[in-house]
Scaffold this active site. Structure first.
Site, mmCIF file in Angstrom:
data_model
loop_
_atom_site.group_PDB
_atom_site.id
_atom_site.type_symbol
_atom_site.label_atom_id
_atom_site.label_comp_id
_atom_site.label_asym_id
_atom_site.label_seq_id
_atom_site.Cartn_x
_atom_site.Cartn_y
_atom_site.Cartn_z
ATOM 1 N N GLU A 1 11.078 8.576 9.182
ATOM 2 C CA GLU A 1 11.498 7.233 8.774
ATOM 3 C C GLU A 1 12.425 6.626 9.845
ATOM 4 O OE1 GLU A 1 10.708 6.862 5.018
ATOM 5 O OE2 GLU A 1 10.495 4.799 5.635
ATOM 6 N N ASP B 1 23.524 8.916 8.784
ATOM 7 C CA ASP B 1 24.128 8.546 7.496
ATOM 8 C C ASP B 1 23.490 9.255 6.292
ATOM 9 O OD1 ASP B 1 21.842 6.935 7.360
ATOM 10 O OD2 ASP B 1 22.931 5.056 6.978
ATOM 11 N N CYS C 1 22.263 2.537 3.716
ATOM 12 C CA CYS C 1 21.278 1.833 4.550
ATOM 13 C C CYS C 1 21.138 0.358 4.172
ATOM 14 C CB CYS C 1 19.892 2.455 4.396
ATOM 15 S SG CYS C 1 19.826 4.230 4.557
HETATM 16 O O1 KQY Z 1 18.109 3.058 7.239
HETATM 17 C C1 KQY Z 1 17.090 3.297 6.678
HETATM 18 N N1 KQY Z 1 17.003 4.363 5.962
HETATM 19 C C2 KQY Z 1 15.962 2.342 6.817
HETATM 20 C C3 KQY Z 1 14.642 2.885 6.578
HETATM 21 C C4 KQY Z 1 13.576 1.826 6.639
HETATM 22 C C5 KQY Z 1 12.405 2.209 5.855
HETATM 23 C C6 KQY Z 1 11.308 1.217 5.884
HETATM 24 N N2 KQY Z 1 10.232 1.682 5.107
#
Ligand code: KQY
Length: 363
Positions: A213, A219, A356
């Protein structure tokens, strides 16, 4: 009017504060894209609203939303949450938003990093990302905050944590990945971080827990609780999917010293007992350019993806046997703050969690 500053934060005496330092407000982006969020993003919108409400017990929240979703979002949130129209490609303001900085005279500025959807054309998660790239600038325009830009240098906020006293923790898996800054050596990346966040020392954890991902954002793995103290994910269960990553990160942090030469105190934070997975009956649109979310995919459900706010900590909950233990462990790390749990499996299905989807603006 927000100006672009043609210098660096270090030269100008600005630094990135720790998340535990005083905050003015939290920024979020409203989810809507049906190729990432199941069932037209309706369950995710509920979860985002619950996170926003939990935060707003402690400090102001601004939710950014597209013009199409403005009315729906405004109606879903209580009046004390500010809603402003900002276009975006998805809903991860930790990563596409500004990194706020302070100086010791009460000044606030921000870094507006290059953003390429977690790996650009190498292994990014969607295309295009042009509206996400503009989010930091728009937020800073609204607040009248001057920014530093880093053209050609890609960074997401979820890939770094700082202690506000010169130390940063990150992962090699992410910052040295092919899709970020392949033209730069590890040493050059360190120099860039030191100059733009005003740091003296970078602590490198080898791997994160979500290679597919975000290429292993820190984090989900570790964060600073206060200067000299970090939290790190932990399990003794060899069958746990994340066992090796937990052990390795814990070892690195236990052996590390910070910019001031302190040996870090490392607090252990449990992982959920059961994996959270994508189910076959999830209705998610299939779109070329977006990485599909498929039946059986293991989602990255870490309690570490919490957010520290003024007087509080907002913690993910998964309906897991370890939910209560995670709250207890985090409360013990932050006895001076109120720990609040929010159910976030719908956010996990989209690829992230509370940290996030939020970005703190410091005072
Ligand atoms: O910071 C994150 N975990 C963002 C992930 C984005 C995923 C989009 N499908």
């Amino acid at each position: 009017m927000a100006r672009r500053i043609d210098s660096t934060p270090k030269k100008d005496g600005y630094r990135m504060p720790g998340e535990f330092e005083p905050q003015k407000q939290i920024w979020m982006l409203w989810p809507e894209r049906p190729d990432n969020w199941r069932d037209g993003a309706k369950p995710a919108q509920k979860a985002y609203a619950n996170v926003a409400k939990a935060i707003s017990q402690f400090e102001p929240v601004t939710m950014c939303v597209s013009k199409e979703q403005y009315a729906n979002c405004r109606n879903a949130l209580p009046p004390e949450i500010r809603v402003v129209e900002i276009a975006s490609n998805d809903a991860w303001i930790r990563d596409c938003g500004p990194t706020f900085l302070v100086n010791d005279k009460g000044g606030v500025r921000a870094v507006d990093w290059d953003f390429n959807a977690w790996g650009g054309l190498v292994d990014g998660l969607y295309f295009p990302w042009d509206m996400d790239q503009m989010v930091a600038q728009k937020v800073c325009e609204i607040e009248g905050i001057d920014t530093y830009r880093t053209p050609g240098f890609v960074l997401e906020g979820g890939s770094i944590h700082v202690d506000g006293e010169g130390t940063l923790i990150t992962t090699e898996m992410c910052l040295l990945s092919e899709g970020r800054n392949p033209h730069m050596s590890k040493e050059e990346i360190e120099e860039k971080l030191k100059e733009y966040l005003n740091l003296e020392k970078i602590i490198w954890i080898k791997d994160g827990i979500d290679p597919d991902e975000t290429n292993g954002h820190v984090d989900d793995v570790a964060c600073f609780v206060r200067p000299g103290e970090v939290a790190c994910i932990w399990t003794d269960d060899k069958d746990n999917y994340f066992y090796d990553a937990c052990q390795a990160a814990y070892k690195t942090l236990s052996e590390a010293t910070d910019a001031k030469g302190r040996k870090l105190k490392v607090h252990k934070l449990c992982m959920p007992k059961k994996n959270v997975t994508i189910k076959a009956d999830f209705a998610i649109d299939t779109v070329e350019g977006t990485i599909p979310r498929e039946d059986g995919d293991i989602c990255i459900a870490s309690y570490m993806n919490f957010l520290i706010v003024n007087g509080g900590v907002i913690v993910p909950q998964y309906g897991d046997e370890n939910d209560k233990l995670a709250i207890e462990q985090i409360q013990a790390m932050f006895p001076e703050r109120k720990v609040v749990g929010v159910d976030t499996w719908e956010i996990v299905y989209g690829g992230g969690n509370i940290h996030c989807i939020t970005q703190q603006q410091c005072k």
